[in-house]
Design an enzyme around this catalytic site. Structure first.
Site, PDB file in Angstrom:
ATOM      1  N   ASP A 190      39.484  14.645  46.937  1.00  0.00           N
ATOM      2  CA  ASP A 190      38.704  14.250  48.112  1.00  0.00           C
ATOM      3  C   ASP A 190      39.326  13.024  48.762  1.00  0.00           C
ATOM      4  OD1 ASP A 190      36.790  16.238  47.845  1.00  0.00           O
ATOM      5  OD2 ASP A 190      35.440  15.001  46.652  1.00  0.00           O
ATOM      6  N   ARG A 247      42.251  20.562  52.805  1.00  0.00           N
ATOM      7  CA  ARG A 247      40.873  20.707  53.290  1.00  0.00           C
ATOM      8  C   ARG A 247      40.688  19.806  54.504  1.00  0.00           C
ATOM      9  NH1 ARG A 247      37.173  18.347  49.229  1.00  0.00           N
ATOM     10  NH2 ARG A 247      37.203  20.365  48.162  1.00  0.00           N
TER      11      ARG A 247
END
Length: 311
Positions: free
Chosen positions: A137, A187
Site C-alpha cells: 500500500d 494498483r
C-alpha cells in the site's frame, strides 16, 4: 471541506477513543471490516471467493512505534498466509495480502527502512511458498520515495510484488510511466490521506482527471493494472480504455473495498471481469474507517445512520 475534516479526524486520538468505545460502533463497522482475528478474515475471504471475487487482505495497523510491534504485525501476516493456504484460497493469487510499510517499522528512525524491508521479505517469501502475491500500500506523500525504493528491492526476488499509486499526487502520472512495464502490478487509487496543495490536487474533479490520465498510461503499458475505484464513470472509462488498448479481461482487474457497492461487485464478477475486494481485518480499524468515509461521503451517511438506529 467535509473530506478535509474527516481526514483530520483520522489522526484525532481523543475522537478515536470516543468512537471506539461507543457500544454500537463495532456492529456498524462489520460491514467494512471482516473482524478482529485471522479466522474472521479467512472466513469472509472464502465467502467472497465463492462468488467469483478475488481478495486482497490488509491486517490493519500503521505508525508502528517499536520493533516488537512491527514483528507482531509480521507474525500476523505469516499466520494469515498459512491459514489461507490451509483453506485452499491462495492458488494463483486468488487471495493475496496487502501491507503497509509503516506497520512493519518503516518510521523507526534510521533503521526503519531496513526493519520494514526485512519484515516485508519474510511476508513475500511466505506468500511465494503458498502460491500467492503481495501488494504494498501507499501512504502519505512523505513516504512515497522510500516505499517505491522498498518495492524495487523486493521485486529483485519477487517480480510480482504490487504497489499502490495515488492519483491525487502531482507526481503519480510520471510514476505510472516508470512502473507500466511488463510484469509490473500497479494498483491505482485516488488517495486517502490529507495532503498539502504543494504536492496534491485538492479539487475532486482534478483528482478524477488525474486518475484518468494515470489510467491511460497503465492500460497502454505492459504491466498489470489494478483499478481501485467505486466510481461508475471511472469504471466505464476503464472498460473503454481497455478495449482501445486491446486488453483481455484477465490482463487487468478492478478493485473495491469490502462493504461498498457489493451488488456492483457481484455484477462485474459475473460479467467476466477480474474483481478483487480489499478486505481489512484487525482491531486497529478507526483510521481506516475514517479515511473510507472521507473518500466517499455516502459511507459517512451509512455509519451515522447506524449509530442513530442502534443507539
Amino acid at each position: 471541506m467535509l473530506r478535509q475534516t474527516l481526514l483530520g479526524m483520522s489522526r484525532n486520538d481523543q475522537l478515536r477513543q470516543i468512537i471506539e468505545q461507543a457500544p454500537v460502533s463495532r456492529d456498524v463497522v462489520k460491514r467494512f471490516v471482516a473482524g478482529d482475528q485471522t479466522p474472521d478474515a479467512v472466513r469472509v475471504a472464502g465467502e467472497l471467493v465463492e462468488t467469483r471475487r478475488r481478495v486482497t487482505i490488509d491486517y490493519l495497523g500503521e505508525d508502528t512505534l517499536d520493533p516488537e510491534q512491527a514483528a507482531a504485525t509480521t507474525d500476523a501476516y505469516l499466520q494469515l498466509l498459512g491459514a489461507l493456504a490451509e483453506a485452499g484460497l491462495t492458488v494463483d493469487g486468488t487471495v493475496e495480502v496487502s501491507l503497509k510499510l509503516s506497520a512493519l517499522g518503516q518510521a523507526l528512525g534510521r533503521d526503519g527502512h531496513r526493519i520494514a524491508l526485512y519484515h516485508a521479505r519474510s511476508i513475500c517469501q511466505t506468500a511465494a511458498n503458498v502460491g500467492t502475491t503481495v501488494t504494498v500500500d501507499m501512504e502519505d506523500h512523505t513516504t512515497t520515495d522510500l516505499t517505491l525504493a522498498t518495492v524495487r528491492e523486493l521485486r529483485q526476488d519477487w517480480p510480482w510484488v504490487g504497489v499502490a499509486l495515488q492519483s491525487y499526487l502531482y507526481r503519480t502520472e510520471e510514476d505510472c510511466r516508470d512502473l507500466a512495464h511488463e510484469g509490473s502490478r500497479v494498483r491505482l487509487c485516488k488517495g486517502a490521506y490529507k495532503e498539502p496543495e504543494s504536492v496534491a490536487f485538492q479539487d475532486a474533479g482534478d483528482v478524477d482527471r488525474a486518475y484518468v490520465r494515470c489510467l491511460k498510461v497503465l492500460l497502454q503499458g505492459q504491466g498489470y493494472p489494478m483499478v481501485a475505484t467505486h466510481d461508475p464513470r471511472l469504471i466505464e472509462i476503464t472498460s473503454v480504455l481497455a478495449a482501445k488498448a486491446q486488453r483481455s479481461p484477465d490482463s487487468f482487474e478492478l478493485q473495491m473495498l469490502l462493504g461498498i457497492r457489493p451488488d456492483e461487485q457481484l455484477r462485474l464478477a459475473g460479467s467476466g471481469a477480474q474483481m478483487r475486494v480489499y478486505l481489512p481485518y484487525g482491531q486497529d480499524w478507526y483510521g481506516y474507517l475514517v479515511r473510507r468515509m472521507a473518500e466517499r461521503p455516502a459511507n459517512l451517511s451509512f455509519f451515522l445512520r447506524g449509530l442513530a438506529t442502534r443507539g
